[in-house]
Design a protein around this motif. Structure first.
Motif, PDB file in Angstrom:
ATOM      1  N   ASP A  61      38.051  56.208  52.599  1.00  0.00           N
ATOM      2  CA  ASP A  61      39.378  56.306  51.891  1.00  0.00           C
ATOM      3  C   ASP A  61      39.013  55.396  50.459  1.00  0.00           C
ATOM      4  N   VAL A  62      38.382  54.395  50.594  1.00  0.00           N
ATOM      5  CA  VAL A  62      38.202  53.811  49.444  1.00  0.00           C
ATOM      6  C   VAL A  62      37.152  54.631  48.289  1.00  0.00           C
ATOM      7  N   ASP A  63      36.223  55.128  48.756  1.00  0.00           N
ATOM      8  CA  ASP A  63      35.464  55.887  47.916  1.00  0.00           C
ATOM      9  C   ASP A  63      36.444  57.162  47.248  1.00  0.00           C
ATOM     10  N   TYR A  64      37.203  57.693  48.203  1.00  0.00           N
ATOM     11  CA  TYR A  64      38.021  58.502  47.799  1.00  0.00           C
ATOM     12  C   TYR A  64      39.009  58.271  46.275  1.00  0.00           C
ATOM     13  N   LEU A  65      39.532  57.115  46.620  1.00  0.00           N
ATOM     14  CA  LEU A  65      40.588  56.583  45.625  1.00  0.00           C
ATOM     15  C   LEU A  65      39.942  56.065  44.479  1.00  0.00           C
ATOM     16  N   VAL A  66      38.744  55.520  44.686  1.00  0.00           N
ATOM     17  CA  VAL A  66      37.808  55.224  43.432  1.00  0.00           C
ATOM     18  C   VAL A  66      37.885  56.120  42.426  1.00  0.00           C
ATOM     19  N   GLN A  67      37.370  57.399  42.932  1.00  0.00           N
ATOM     20  CA  GLN A  67      37.007  58.560  42.077  1.00  0.00           C
ATOM     21  C   GLN A  67      38.243  59.063  41.607  1.00  0.00           C
ATOM     22  N   LYS A  68      39.255  59.119  42.566  1.00  0.00           N
ATOM     23  CA  LYS A  68      40.499  59.484  41.740  1.00  0.00           C
ATOM     24  C   LYS A  68      41.111  58.664  40.786  1.00  0.00           C
ATOM     25  N   ALA A  69      41.024  57.266  40.846  1.00  0.00           N
ATOM     26  CA  ALA A  69      41.707  56.395  39.929  1.00  0.00           C
ATOM     27  C   ALA A  69      40.659  56.399  38.604  1.00  0.00           C
ATOM     28  N   SER A  70      39.668  56.355  38.736  1.00  0.00           N
ATOM     29  CA  SER A  70      38.713  56.253  37.508  1.00  0.00           C
ATOM     30  C   SER A  70      38.569  57.566  36.834  1.00  0.00           C
ATOM     31  N   ASN A  71      38.864  58.832  37.518  1.00  0.00           N
ATOM     32  CA  ASN A  71      38.499  60.115  36.717  1.00  0.00           C
ATOM     33  C   ASN A  71      39.625  60.728  36.441  1.00  0.00           C
ATOM     34  N   VAL A 123      34.295  50.062  34.920  1.00  0.00           N
ATOM     35  CA  VAL A 123      35.650  49.562  34.625  1.00  0.00           C
ATOM     36  C   VAL A 123      35.809  48.110  34.805  1.00  0.00           C
ATOM     37  N   ARG A 124      36.394  47.556  33.598  1.00  0.00           N
ATOM     38  CA  ARG A 124      36.760  46.168  33.726  1.00  0.00           C
ATOM     39  C   ARG A 124      38.083  46.126  34.743  1.00  0.00           C
ATOM     40  N   VAL A 125      38.067  45.429  35.782  1.00  0.00           N
ATOM     41  CA  VAL A 125      39.130  45.208  36.526  1.00  0.00           C
ATOM     42  C   VAL A 125      39.442  43.752  36.565  1.00  0.00           C
ATOM     43  N   GLU A 126      40.763  43.600  36.544  1.00  0.00           N
ATOM     44  CA  GLU A 126      41.425  42.343  36.802  1.00  0.00           C
ATOM     45  C   GLU A 126      42.181  42.200  38.373  1.00  0.00           C
ATOM     46  N   THR A 127      42.483  41.309  38.635  1.00  0.00           N
ATOM     47  CA  THR A 127      43.330  41.313  40.193  1.00  0.00           C
ATOM     48  C   THR A 127      44.228  40.267  40.156  1.00  0.00           C
ATOM     49  N   GLY A 128      45.103  40.332  41.227  1.00  0.00           N
ATOM     50  CA  GLY A 128      45.980  39.327  41.565  1.00  0.00           C
ATOM     51  C   GLY A 128      45.159  38.616  42.680  1.00  0.00           C
ATOM     52  N   ARG A 129      45.922  37.976  43.722  1.00  0.00           N
ATOM     53  CA  ARG A 129      45.294  37.269  45.031  1.00  0.00           C
ATOM     54  C   ARG A 129      45.919  37.871  46.057  1.00  0.00           C
ATOM     55  N   PHE A 130      45.082  38.251  46.946  1.00  0.00           N
ATOM     56  CA  PHE A 130      45.632  38.994  47.985  1.00  0.00           C
ATOM     57  C   PHE A 130      46.406  37.982  49.033  1.00  0.00           C
ATOM     58  N   GLY A 131      47.802  38.808  49.357  1.00  0.00           N
ATOM     59  CA  GLY A 131      48.669  37.521  50.166  1.00  0.00           C
ATOM     60  C   GLY A 131      49.489  36.591  49.239  1.00  0.00           C
ATOM     61  N   ALA A 132      49.269  36.398  47.909  1.00  0.00           N
ATOM     62  CA  ALA A 132      49.889  35.575  47.305  1.00  0.00           C
ATOM     63  C   ALA A 132      51.423  36.096  46.726  1.00  0.00           C
ATOM     64  N   ASP A 133      52.180  34.959  46.428  1.00  0.00           N
ATOM     65  CA  ASP A 133      53.362  35.536  45.824  1.00  0.00           C
ATOM     66  C   ASP A 133      53.330  35.772  44.436  1.00  0.00           C
TER      67      ASP A 133
END
Length: 148
Positions: free
Chosen positions: A41-51, A118-128
């Motif tokens: 599922d990760v592989d599929y969505l990475v391809q979708k999002a980036s392309n 791709v430059r990726v910034e993130t939040g923090r898992f589980g944080a408010d």
């Protein structure tokens, strides 16, 4: 896995009033991991999002991908994308993956995007988190890896 993808002019996420992730032009992606999701599922969505061609070309047509416009991604974990609202008024989140499964898949999603340049910034898992963005268009697209 489920994504809510928004084309943005800018986006940021704050935790305890501190900016932990910020981008200019690109995609703000809410990422939900379900209990039955896998690396496939990760592989599929990475391809979708980036392309996905949702950025405008010189003719004003949505014809360019994130990489073609040299955009960035702000990726924010969002277990509520698996809310079940069938019964009553209080959503159930039992179809969301537990953190021991969701965290590695979320991190793999982000790292796989980075591996594509791709430059990726993130939040923090589980944080408010407090997320703000300027949606460009507006363009908002949902993608579910179970609906291929």
């Amino acid at each position: 896995m489920r994504l809510v993808v928004q084309r943005v002019l800018e986006a940021q996420v704050k935790i305890d009033n501190e900016i932990v992730g910020s981008i200019d032009k690109g995609l703000m992606i809410l990422v939900g991991v379900g209990e039955n999701d896998s690396e496939e599922d990760v592989d599929y969505l990475v391809q979708k999002a980036s392309n996905m061609r949702i950025f405008e070309d010189e003719s004003g047509k949505m014809n360019l991908s994130l990489q073609q416009v040299e955009g960035s991604i702000l990726s924010v974990s969002q277990f509520t994308l698996y809310a079940d609202t069938k019964k009553g008024n209080r959503p159930s989140f039992t179809r969301s993956a537990k953190p021991d499964k969701a965290i590695p898949l979320y991190e793999q999603f982000n790292q796989s995007l980075r591996n594509q340049g791709v430059r990726v910034e993130t939040g923090r898992f589980g944080a408010d988190m407090k997320v703000s963005l300027v949606n460009d268009g507006p363009v908002t697209i949902t993608i579910d890896s179970q609906n291929r």
